[in-house]
Design a protein around this motif. Structure first.
Motif, PDB file in Angstrom:
ATOM      1  N   SER A  44      41.594  44.215  39.841  1.00 43.29           N
ATOM      2  CA  SER A  44      42.201  43.865  41.114  1.00 43.29           C
ATOM      3  C   SER A  44      41.629  42.521  41.581  1.00 43.29           C
ATOM      4  N   THR A  45      42.472  41.706  42.151  1.00 38.68           N
ATOM      5  CA  THR A  45      42.040  40.367  42.586  1.00 38.68           C
ATOM      6  C   THR A  45      41.094  40.470  43.781  1.00 38.68           C
ATOM      7  N   ILE A  46      40.093  39.615  43.768  1.00 37.68           N
ATOM      8  CA  ILE A  46      39.142  39.531  44.880  1.00 37.68           C
ATOM      9  C   ILE A  46      39.445  38.240  45.637  1.00 37.68           C
ATOM     10  N   TRP A 103      48.947  30.350  44.817  1.00 37.58           N
ATOM     11  CA  TRP A 103      47.880  31.181  45.403  1.00 37.58           C
ATOM     12  C   TRP A 103      48.260  32.637  45.191  1.00 37.58           C
ATOM     13  N   ASP A 104      47.500  33.287  44.325  1.00 36.31           N
ATOM     14  CA  ASP A 104      47.707  34.703  44.006  1.00 36.31           C
ATOM     15  C   ASP A 104      46.765  35.509  44.893  1.00 36.31           C
ATOM     16  N   THR A 105      47.297  36.114  45.942  1.00 37.03           N
ATOM     17  CA  THR A 105      46.427  36.778  46.917  1.00 37.03           C
ATOM     18  C   THR A 105      46.050  38.185  46.455  1.00 37.03           C
ATOM     19  N   ALA A 106      45.013  38.712  47.080  1.00 37.67           N
ATOM     20  CA  ALA A 106      44.558  40.075  46.788  1.00 37.67           C
ATOM     21  C   ALA A 106      45.328  41.043  47.674  1.00 37.67           C
ATOM     22  N   LYS A 112      51.184  41.274  40.959  1.00 36.73           N
ATOM     23  CA  LYS A 112      51.215  39.847  41.335  1.00 36.73           C
ATOM     24  C   LYS A 112      50.470  38.992  40.307  1.00 36.73           C
ATOM     25  N   SER A 113      49.234  39.398  40.014  1.00 39.71           N
ATOM     26  CA  SER A 113      48.437  38.603  39.068  1.00 39.71           C
ATOM     27  C   SER A 113      49.062  38.628  37.686  1.00 39.71           C
ATOM     28  N   SER A 114      49.654  39.760  37.343  1.00 37.89           N
ATOM     29  CA  SER A 114      50.287  39.868  36.026  1.00 37.89           C
ATOM     30  C   SER A 114      51.497  38.943  35.921  1.00 37.89           C
TER      31      SER A 114
HETATM   32 MG    MG Z   1      45.890  40.567  41.593  1.00 35.51          MG
END
Ligand code: MG
Ligand code: GTP
Length: 210
Positions: free
Chosen positions: A37-39, A61-64, A19-21
């Protein structure tokens, strides 16, 4: 003057699906082989200009994806205009997770939300566990947009966001699920610009954690 619209987009999916990528590729055209990993969640914005000159600004909104953050998700998908639910084509369990998110969105999110199912890591097709046919069939049955992407190579990334941007303003048209008393334009509808928009009252990572 060209029309400007602003939409809230949320990314959901199992941890490590990318997702973040995907967001990093879309917003900065970059890719990291080793991402943390997203926090909580990360917030970023990016604009897309459509052929007719309409400027669509995404508030992303990039969720964890880690299980321990699951209970935060409703804060991010509540009032979202669109959701990108991501799975990893090399992990069939991640499609199951994606299905769960989609079921939750269908039950709990705004009924007019546009949902795109995104099979990421298409550069790893040699290790594929989820066929295109299976994912596409499921997406069709559920009325979702669907695409495969690679945040690593960039394949399909801008295309999926652009496809969502093209779909969004039309959701506010009278022919959409707006139902009786349909709207006359995006800006007047739930999907349009909300100049008094609220920020989610939660702490997030720095924008660079995307
Ligand atoms: Mg992430
Ligand atoms: P959480 O923040 O924990 O929810 O994970 P995430 O979904 O944001 O995943 P993230 O973007 O952190 O990516 C996880 C790992 O997959 C990283 O090592 C990335 O480099 C890798 N990755 C992401 N997208 C791709 C892709 O398209 N292809 C390949 N080969 N690797 C990818």
């Amino acid at each position: 003057m060209s029309k400007q619209l602003q939409f809230k987009l949320v990314l959901l999916g199992e941890s490590a699906v990318g997702k973040s990528s995907l967001v990093l590729r879309f917003v900065k055209d970059q890719f990291d082989d080793y991402r943390e990993s997203t926090i909580g969640a990360a917030f970023l914005t990016q604009t897309v200009t459509l052929d007719d000159g309409t400027v669509v600004k995404f508030e992303i909104w990039d969720t964890a994806g880690q299980e321990r953050y699951k209970s935060l998700a409703p804060m991010y998908y509540r009032n979202a205009n669109c959701a990108v639910v991501v799975y990893d084509i090399t992990q069939s369990a991640s499609l199951e997770k994606a299905r769960n998110w989609i079921r939750e969105l269908q039950r709990q999110a705004d009924p007019s939300i546009i949902i795109a199912l995104c099979g990421n890591k298409s550069d790893l097709a040699a290790r594929r566990q989820v066929s295109q046919e299976e994912a596409q069939k499921y997406a069709e049955e559920e009325g979702l947009m669907w695409a495969e992407t690679s945040a690593k190579t960039g394949e399909g990334v801008s295309e999926i966001f652009t496809a969502i941007a093209k779909k969004l303003p039309t959701t506010a048209a009278p022919s959409s699920r707006a139902g009786a008393g349909g709207r006359t334009g995006a800006a007047g509808g739930r999907s349009g610009v909300d100049l008094n928009r609220q920020q989610n009252a939660v702490s997030t990572n720095e924008p660079c954690n995307c």
